[in-house]
Design a protein around this motif. Structure first.
Motif, PDB file in Angstrom:
ATOM      1  N   VAL A 124      16.883 -44.495 -15.383  1.00 45.56           N
ATOM      2  CA  VAL A 124      16.899 -44.146 -14.139  1.00 45.56           C
ATOM      3  C   VAL A 124      16.841 -42.534 -14.062  1.00 45.56           C
ATOM      4  O   VAL A 124      16.906 -41.976 -15.049  1.00 45.56           O
ATOM      5  N   HIS A 125      16.641 -42.052 -12.924  1.00 42.76           N
ATOM      6  CA  HIS A 125      16.488 -40.684 -12.742  1.00 42.76           C
ATOM      7  C   HIS A 125      18.000 -40.366 -11.844  1.00 42.76           C
ATOM      8  O   HIS A 125      18.193 -41.270 -10.805  1.00 42.76           O
ATOM      9  N   PRO A 126      18.503 -39.183 -11.990  1.00 42.06           N
ATOM     10  CA  PRO A 126      18.400 -38.270 -13.018  1.00 42.06           C
ATOM     11  C   PRO A 126      18.709 -39.094 -14.514  1.00 42.06           C
ATOM     12  O   PRO A 126      19.179 -40.372 -14.504  1.00 42.06           O
ATOM     13  N   SER A 127      17.699 -38.633 -15.498  1.00 42.81           N
ATOM     14  CA  SER A 127      17.376 -39.238 -16.739  1.00 42.81           C
ATOM     15  C   SER A 127      18.751 -39.871 -17.320  1.00 42.81           C
ATOM     16  O   SER A 127      19.693 -39.369 -17.653  1.00 42.81           O
ATOM     17  N   ALA A 128      18.769 -41.238 -17.195  1.00 46.64           N
ATOM     18  CA  ALA A 128      19.984 -42.067 -18.064  1.00 46.64           C
ATOM     19  C   ALA A 128      19.476 -43.312 -18.398  1.00 46.64           C
ATOM     20  O   ALA A 128      18.481 -43.786 -17.734  1.00 46.64           O
ATOM     21  N   PHE A 129      20.326 -43.684 -19.583  1.00 47.75           N
ATOM     22  CA  PHE A 129      19.806 -45.291 -19.813  1.00 47.75           C
ATOM     23  C   PHE A 129      21.003 -46.161 -20.135  1.00 47.75           C
ATOM     24  O   PHE A 129      22.183 -45.569 -20.823  1.00 47.75           O
ATOM     25  N   GLU A 130      20.851 -47.203 -19.963  1.00 47.97           N
ATOM     26  CA  GLU A 130      21.691 -48.188 -20.389  1.00 47.97           C
ATOM     27  C   GLU A 130      21.270 -49.536 -20.863  1.00 47.97           C
ATOM     28  O   GLU A 130      20.355 -50.137 -20.112  1.00 47.97           O
ATOM     29  N   GLY A 146      23.994 -37.911 -18.759  1.00 47.15           N
ATOM     30  CA  GLY A 146      24.435 -36.438 -18.747  1.00 47.15           C
ATOM     31  C   GLY A 146      24.332 -35.482 -20.058  1.00 47.15           C
ATOM     32  O   GLY A 146      24.738 -34.655 -20.647  1.00 47.15           O
ATOM     33  N   GLY A 147      23.254 -36.234 -20.712  1.00 44.70           N
ATOM     34  CA  GLY A 147      22.824 -35.638 -21.917  1.00 44.70           C
ATOM     35  C   GLY A 147      23.399 -36.087 -23.027  1.00 44.70           C
ATOM     36  O   GLY A 147      23.136 -35.697 -24.411  1.00 44.70           O
ATOM     37  N   PRO A 200      17.994 -41.735 -25.776  1.00 42.13           N
ATOM     38  CA  PRO A 200      17.878 -42.254 -24.511  1.00 42.13           C
ATOM     39  C   PRO A 200      18.028 -41.482 -23.398  1.00 42.13           C
ATOM     40  O   PRO A 200      17.643 -41.850 -22.299  1.00 42.13           O
ATOM     41  N   ALA A 201      18.833 -40.384 -23.371  1.00 44.34           N
ATOM     42  CA  ALA A 201      19.282 -39.643 -22.314  1.00 44.34           C
ATOM     43  C   ALA A 201      18.099 -38.611 -21.933  1.00 44.34           C
ATOM     44  O   ALA A 201      17.729 -38.159 -20.822  1.00 44.34           O
ATOM     45  N   LYS A 202      16.924 -38.717 -22.736  1.00 45.62           N
ATOM     46  CA  LYS A 202      15.762 -38.000 -22.458  1.00 45.62           C
ATOM     47  C   LYS A 202      14.410 -38.850 -22.316  1.00 45.62           C
ATOM     48  O   LYS A 202      13.387 -38.373 -21.717  1.00 45.62           O
ATOM     49  N   LEU A 203      14.781 -40.543 -22.142  1.00 46.48           N
ATOM     50  CA  LEU A 203      13.484 -41.040 -21.800  1.00 46.48           C
ATOM     51  C   LEU A 203      12.800 -41.009 -20.621  1.00 46.48           C
ATOM     52  O   LEU A 203      11.686 -40.967 -20.447  1.00 46.48           O
ATOM     53  N   MET A 204      13.618 -40.551 -19.387  1.00 47.70           N
ATOM     54  CA  MET A 204      13.111 -40.377 -18.365  1.00 47.70           C
ATOM     55  C   MET A 204      12.762 -39.173 -17.639  1.00 47.70           C
ATOM     56  O   MET A 204      12.562 -38.786 -16.481  1.00 47.70           O
ATOM     57  N   PRO A 236      11.268 -35.956 -17.031  1.00 45.94           N
ATOM     58  CA  PRO A 236       9.925 -35.564 -16.126  1.00 45.94           C
ATOM     59  C   PRO A 236       9.283 -34.495 -17.275  1.00 45.94           C
ATOM     60  O   PRO A 236       8.088 -34.388 -17.200  1.00 45.94           O
ATOM     61  N   ASP A 237       9.914 -33.680 -17.910  1.00 44.50           N
ATOM     62  CA  ASP A 237       9.164 -32.696 -19.072  1.00 44.50           C
ATOM     63  C   ASP A 237       9.145 -33.348 -20.285  1.00 44.50           C
ATOM     64  O   ASP A 237       8.664 -32.463 -21.206  1.00 44.50           O
ATOM     65  N   GLY A 238       9.436 -34.465 -20.522  1.00 42.82           N
ATOM     66  CA  GLY A 238       9.239 -35.239 -21.904  1.00 42.82           C
ATOM     67  C   GLY A 238       9.362 -36.634 -21.681  1.00 42.82           C
ATOM     68  O   GLY A 238       8.890 -37.336 -20.919  1.00 42.82           O
ATOM     69  N   GLY A 239       9.861 -37.343 -22.816  1.00 43.83           N
ATOM     70  CA  GLY A 239      10.027 -38.718 -22.655  1.00 43.83           C
ATOM     71  C   GLY A 239       8.738 -39.495 -22.376  1.00 43.83           C
ATOM     72  O   GLY A 239       7.729 -38.986 -22.851  1.00 43.83           O
ATOM     73  N   PHE A 240       8.993 -40.469 -21.570  1.00 44.11           N
ATOM     74  CA  PHE A 240       7.640 -41.340 -21.425  1.00 44.11           C
ATOM     75  C   PHE A 240       6.649 -40.391 -20.462  1.00 44.11           C
ATOM     76  O   PHE A 240       5.492 -40.666 -20.837  1.00 44.11           O
ATOM     77  N   SER A 241       7.108 -39.493 -19.728  1.00 47.47           N
ATOM     78  CA  SER A 241       6.256 -38.614 -18.996  1.00 47.47           C
ATOM     79  C   SER A 241       5.138 -37.893 -19.878  1.00 47.47           C
ATOM     80  O   SER A 241       3.887 -37.586 -19.444  1.00 47.47           O
ATOM     81  N   GLY A 242       5.658 -37.401 -21.090  1.00 45.68           N
ATOM     82  CA  GLY A 242       5.227 -36.543 -22.092  1.00 45.68           C
ATOM     83  C   GLY A 242       3.958 -37.258 -22.770  1.00 45.68           C
ATOM     84  O   GLY A 242       2.678 -36.890 -23.067  1.00 45.68           O
ATOM     85  N   LEU A 243       4.126 -38.902 -22.787  1.00 47.24           N
ATOM     86  CA  LEU A 243       3.104 -39.516 -23.288  1.00 47.24           C
ATOM     87  C   LEU A 243       1.701 -39.552 -22.526  1.00 47.24           C
ATOM     88  O   LEU A 243       0.397 -39.608 -22.675  1.00 47.24           O
ATOM     89  N   LEU A 244       2.146 -39.302 -20.889  1.00 36.05           N
ATOM     90  CA  LEU A 244       0.857 -39.295 -20.077  1.00 36.05           C
ATOM     91  C   LEU A 244       0.411 -37.821 -20.000  1.00 36.05           C
ATOM     92  O   LEU A 244      -0.760 -37.552 -19.878  1.00 36.05           O
ATOM     93  N   ALA A 245       1.347 -37.003 -19.895  1.00 37.03           N
ATOM     94  CA  ALA A 245       0.913 -35.588 -19.579  1.00 37.03           C
ATOM     95  C   ALA A 245       0.183 -34.831 -20.728  1.00 37.03           C
ATOM     96  O   ALA A 245      -0.770 -34.089 -20.641  1.00 37.03           O
ATOM     97  N   GLN A 246       0.520 -35.430 -21.982  1.00 42.14           N
ATOM     98  CA  GLN A 246      -0.263 -34.768 -23.331  1.00 42.14           C
ATOM     99  C   GLN A 246      -1.466 -35.708 -23.718  1.00 42.14           C
ATOM    100  O   GLN A 246      -1.678 -35.271 -24.779  1.00 42.14           O
TER     101      GLN A 246
END
Length: 244
Positions: free
Chosen positions: A85-91, A111-112, A138-142, A144-154
Motif C-alpha cells: 500500500v501507499h504510503p509504502s508498506a507491506f503485509e 515506517g521504514g 518490503p518497506a520499499k516495494l511501493m 515511487p522513487d524505487g521499488g516496483f516503480s523503478g522497474l518501469l522508470a529505468q
C-alpha cells in the motif's frame, strides 16, 4: 436516357465510399495508452510511464513474487505474497532459502522498518534487516522513487510485443513489452543484483502493470541467472498496515 444515369453513378459511388470510411474510422476503440485494442498510438516509453503513474497513484495492490530456479546454497527468496500500500508498506509472507534450508516467515514492513515472525527461529515479531536473508525490503516495494516503480522508470530499449488474454475469466486483452533494466532498479528488490536484466512486462489496456518477468544475476554473477515473476492485482486495494 443513358447519359443522365452515368452522371448519377459517380456521386452515388462517392457517397458510399465516404460512408464506409466514416464507419471504419469509428472503430478506434477507447481506453488508456496501453493500446491493447490496437487503437492507441502511444510509444512503449509512454505506456511504461503511464503504468508507473498508475502504480504510484493506487492505494494498494495484491503482490506475488516467485521463482522456480533459486540456485542451490543461495540465501534468498523463493516466493512471497501479500498486500502493498501507499504510503509504502507491506503485509504478507515470504518463503526463503537460508543457506539451502527452507523457511517461511510472516512479514510486516511499515515506517521504514521490517518485522518478521517465524514459528522456529522468530516466535515473536522481531525487527530484521531483509538484506540478511537475500530478500527485498518490503518497506520499499511501493516507493515511487524505487521499488516496483523503478522497474518501469529505468526500463530501456522497450518494445511492444504480443497481445495476450488475462484478468478475470481471460476477458482482458493485455500487451507484452520487452527490454532491459539495470541492476540499480532491480537491487531495490534483491540487494545483490548485478548487471542488466531482461524483462517482459504485461500491461493492461488501462495502463496497469499486471506482471513482470525478469531474468538476470539477482544473487551476483557467480550464482548465475535467476528468473522471477512478479504479479500485481487488485489495484485500488485499501488496507491499514501497522507495526506489530
Amino acid at each position: 436516357m443513358k447519359r443522365p444515369a452515368r452522371r448519377l453513378a459517380a456521386p452515388l459511388v462517392l457517397a458510399l465510399a465516404l460512408t464506409v470510411t466514416a464507419c471504419s474510422g469509428d472503430d478506434s476503440g477507447s481506453g488508456g495508452s496501453g493500446g491493447g485494442d490496437g487503437g492507441s498510438q502511444a510509444s512503449p516509453a509512454e505506456v511504461l510511464a503511464a503504468a508507473k503513474k498508475n502504480l504510484d497513484d493506487t492505494t494498494g495492490v495484491a503482490i506475488t513474487l516467485s521463482t522456480k530456479n533459486l540456485p542451490d546454497g543461495v540465501t534468498g527468496i523463493s516466493s512471497a505474497e501479500g498486500t502493498g500500500v501507499h504510503p509504502s508498506a507491506f503485509e504478507g509472507s515470504f518463503d526463503l532459502s537460508v543457506n539451502g534450508l527452507p523457511a517461511t516467515a510472516d512479514v510486516i514492513a511499515v515506517g521504514g522498518t521490517t518485522y518478521a515472525k517465524n514459528s522456529l527461529l522468530l516466535p515473536d515479531w522481531t525487527e530484521i534487516d531483509p538484506a540478511d536473508y537475500g530478500a527485498p525490503d518490503p518497506a520499499k516495494l511501493m516507493d515511487p522513487d524505487g521499488g516496483f516503480s523503478g522497474l518501469l522508470a529505468q526500463a530501456t530499449d522497450a518494445k511492444a510485443g504480443d497481445q495476450v488474454r488475462g484478468g478475470s475469466d481471460n476477458k482482458e486483452i493485455l500487451t507484452e513489452y520487452t527490454g532491459t533494466v539495470p541492476s540499480d532498479a532491480v537491487a531495490a528488490l534483491i540487494p545483490d543484483a548485478a548487471g542488466d536484466f531482461d524483462f517482459t512486462y504485461t500491461i493492461s489496456n488501462d495502463d496497469q502493470l499486471r506482471q513482470a518477468v525478469l531474468t538476470g544475476a539477482f544473487y551476483g554473477e557467480k550464482a548465475g541467472e535467476v528468473t522471477y515473476t512478479l504479479t500485481l492485482d487488485d489495484y485500488g486495494t485499501e488496507k491499514q498496515i501497522t507495526a506489530p
